[in-house]
Write a protein that holds these residues in place. Structure first.
Motif, short mmCIF file in Angstrom:
data_model
loop_
_atom_site.label_atom_id
_atom_site.label_comp_id
_atom_site.label_asym_id
_atom_site.label_seq_id
_atom_site.Cartn_x
_atom_site.Cartn_y
_atom_site.Cartn_z
N ILE A 184 0.74 -1.40 0.08
CA ILE A 184 -0.05 0.06 -0.08
C ILE A 184 0.93 1.21 -0.01
O ILE A 184 0.68 2.09 -0.83
CB ILE A 184 -1.02 -0.03 1.42
CG1 ILE A 184 -1.97 -1.22 0.91
CG2 ILE A 184 -1.60 1.53 1.31
CD1 ILE A 184 -2.98 -1.49 2.00
N GLN A 185 1.81 1.25 0.94
CA GLN A 185 2.85 2.33 0.91
C GLN A 185 3.66 2.70 -0.62
O GLN A 185 3.78 3.55 -1.01
CB GLN A 185 4.12 2.19 1.87
CG GLN A 185 3.41 2.26 3.18
CD GLN A 185 4.52 1.96 4.21
OE1 GLN A 185 5.41 0.94 4.32
NE2 GLN A 185 4.39 3.18 5.20
N GLN A 186 3.89 1.16 -1.10
CA GLN A 186 4.59 1.32 -2.30
C GLN A 186 3.66 1.95 -3.46
O GLN A 186 4.24 2.57 -4.43
CB GLN A 186 5.05 -0.23 -2.82
CG GLN A 186 5.96 -0.14 -4.06
CD GLN A 186 6.42 -1.49 -4.14
OE1 GLN A 186 5.62 -2.24 -4.62
NE2 GLN A 186 7.48 -2.07 -3.79
N VAL A 187 2.67 1.54 -3.44
CA VAL A 187 1.60 2.24 -4.52
C VAL A 187 1.60 3.80 -4.45
O VAL A 187 1.83 4.33 -5.37
CB VAL A 187 0.24 1.51 -4.42
CG1 VAL A 187 -0.78 2.25 -5.34
CG2 VAL A 187 0.11 0.07 -4.71
N GLY A 188 1.59 4.08 -3.18
CA GLY A 188 1.71 5.75 -2.87
C GLY A 188 2.87 6.26 -3.57
O GLY A 188 2.91 7.32 -4.11
N VAL A 189 3.93 5.61 -3.22
CA VAL A 189 5.38 6.16 -3.45
C VAL A 189 5.45 6.14 -4.95
O VAL A 189 6.01 7.11 -5.78
CB VAL A 189 6.38 5.44 -2.84
CG1 VAL A 189 7.64 5.87 -3.27
CG2 VAL A 189 6.48 5.67 -1.26
N ILE A 190 5.00 5.16 -5.57
CA ILE A 190 5.22 4.96 -7.12
C ILE A 190 4.24 6.28 -7.85
O ILE A 190 4.82 6.72 -8.87
CB ILE A 190 4.85 3.63 -7.49
CG1 ILE A 190 5.68 2.45 -7.16
CG2 ILE A 190 4.83 3.44 -9.07
CD1 ILE A 190 7.04 2.55 -7.52
N LEU A 191 3.20 5.97 -7.25
CA LEU A 191 2.38 7.00 -8.08
C LEU A 191 2.81 8.60 -7.75
O LEU A 191 2.53 9.29 -8.60
CB LEU A 191 0.79 6.76 -7.52
CG LEU A 191 0.11 5.78 -7.84
CD1 LEU A 191 -1.35 5.71 -7.29
CD2 LEU A 191 0.10 5.54 -9.40
N ASP A 192 3.31 8.93 -6.71
CA ASP A 192 3.91 10.11 -6.49
C ASP A 192 5.06 10.60 -7.10
O ASP A 192 5.33 11.44 -7.76
CB ASP A 192 4.23 10.15 -4.97
CG ASP A 192 4.72 11.70 -4.46
OD1 ASP A 192 3.88 12.44 -4.80
OD2 ASP A 192 5.61 11.94 -3.98
N MET A 193 5.99 9.34 -7.22
CA MET A 193 7.10 9.61 -8.29
C MET A 193 6.71 10.09 -9.80
O MET A 193 7.61 10.76 -10.28
CB MET A 193 8.20 8.20 -8.18
CG MET A 193 8.98 8.11 -6.83
SD MET A 193 9.66 6.47 -6.87
CE MET A 193 11.01 6.75 -8.03
N GLU A 194 5.55 9.15 -10.04
CA GLU A 194 5.41 9.39 -11.44
C GLU A 194 4.68 10.92 -11.64
O GLU A 194 5.16 11.57 -12.66
CB GLU A 194 4.21 8.43 -12.00
CG GLU A 194 4.55 7.10 -11.92
CD GLU A 194 3.71 5.94 -12.39
OE1 GLU A 194 4.10 5.06 -12.91
OE2 GLU A 194 2.30 6.16 -12.19
N GLU A 195 3.85 11.37 -10.68
CA GLU A 195 3.29 12.62 -10.76
C GLU A 195 4.52 13.70 -10.49
O GLU A 195 4.17 14.59 -11.36
CB GLU A 195 2.19 12.58 -9.79
CG GLU A 195 0.79 12.92 -10.33
CD GLU A 195 -0.41 12.52 -9.42
OE1 GLU A 195 -1.11 11.75 -9.55
OE2 GLU A 195 -0.30 13.48 -8.28
#
Ligand SMILES: [Zn+2]
Length: 245
Positions: free
Chosen positions: A137-148
């Motif tokens: 769940i944390q990883q999904v947040g971090v990945i989406l944030d790096m993309e954005e």
């Protein structure tokens, strides 16, 4: 006044994003999932086992879907066949998936993306390792944030969001037995037959992926969806996506 659809309320920014990406399934005539994001295999299994399901061979592969979704698909396949149009499963996992299946697909893309961006010098090996060690769940947040925020993308070709290539674990429509990946997705006639039986594209950029909504197309706007049209591979594709405020 516009009717508000019965979408679940997101409890985090990640859930808001996932609802925007995959939320069309919540208006299905079949059984929608009880939440935006399943947290583990036990939650997925409890939902899957509560459903009436049907199994059938669709082309090469045996697939399983919610019963009404399968019935509509089989009717569409038969009508298509009578008109010389083929509709078959794209792969062995075109229908039902487990939580672990969706986690494996996600981790494959994240792993490839991290290797790619290390090679280009955009992230360090140490930074990548700390991302690998996060819970999903944390990883999904971090990945989406790096993309954005940084344009560091994790799609198959590293040029757009990972969510256009693979669902976040626990959020895939395949977990809810409401999605079917079509081998002949470029055939407009196959698409038309599927749509006339309640199956639509609902995830922008995921071309083979169809979702069982069960409603006629003209009912979709008042149920809370809007039409998005995207040009891909020099063709226009139609997607019914959540019309969120
Ligand atoms: Zn799919």
């Amino acid at each position: 006044m516009k009717l508000r659809p019965n979408f679940p309320s997101p409890s985090s920014p990640v859930e808001s994003r996932l609802l925007a990406e995959y939320g069309s399934m919540f208006i299905t005539k079949a059984a929608p999932p009880p939440k935006i994001l399943f947290r583990n295999e036990a939650e997925v299994l409890a939902f899957q086992e509560s459903l009436d399901t049907g199994q059938a061979r669709v082309g090469t592969y045996q697939i399983e879907l919610q019963y009404s979704a399968m019935l509509a698909l089989e009717t569409a396949v038969a009508l298509a066949a009578a008109n010389g149009i083929s509709i078959t499963a794209r792969s062995a996992d075109s229908g039902r998936r487990s939580f672990q299946d969706t986690l494996n697909l996600w981790l494959r893309n994240v792993g490839r993306g991290l290797d790619h961006w290390i090679e280009l010098g955009r992230i360090t090996a140490q930074g990548a390792q700390s991302i690998r060690e996060l819970d999903f769940i944390q990883q999904v947040g971090v990945i989406l944030d790096m993309e954005e925020s940084q344009g560091i993308y994790f799609s198959t070709y590293f040029d757009r969001s990972i969510l256009s290539s693979v669902a976040a674990p626990g959020a895939s429509q395949h977990l809810s037995l409401l999605a079917f990946d079509v081998a002949e997705y470029q055939d407009e006639k196959a698409e038309a037959v599927l749509s006339s039986h309640g199956w639509y594209r609902t995830v922008v950029s995921d071309l083979p992926h169809f979702t069982y909504l069960g409603h006629s197309e003209d009912a979709l706007p008042r149920l809370g969806l809007r039409l998005a049209v995207r040009k891909q591979n020099s063709r226009m594709y139609r997607f019914w996506i959540p019309d969120l405020i």
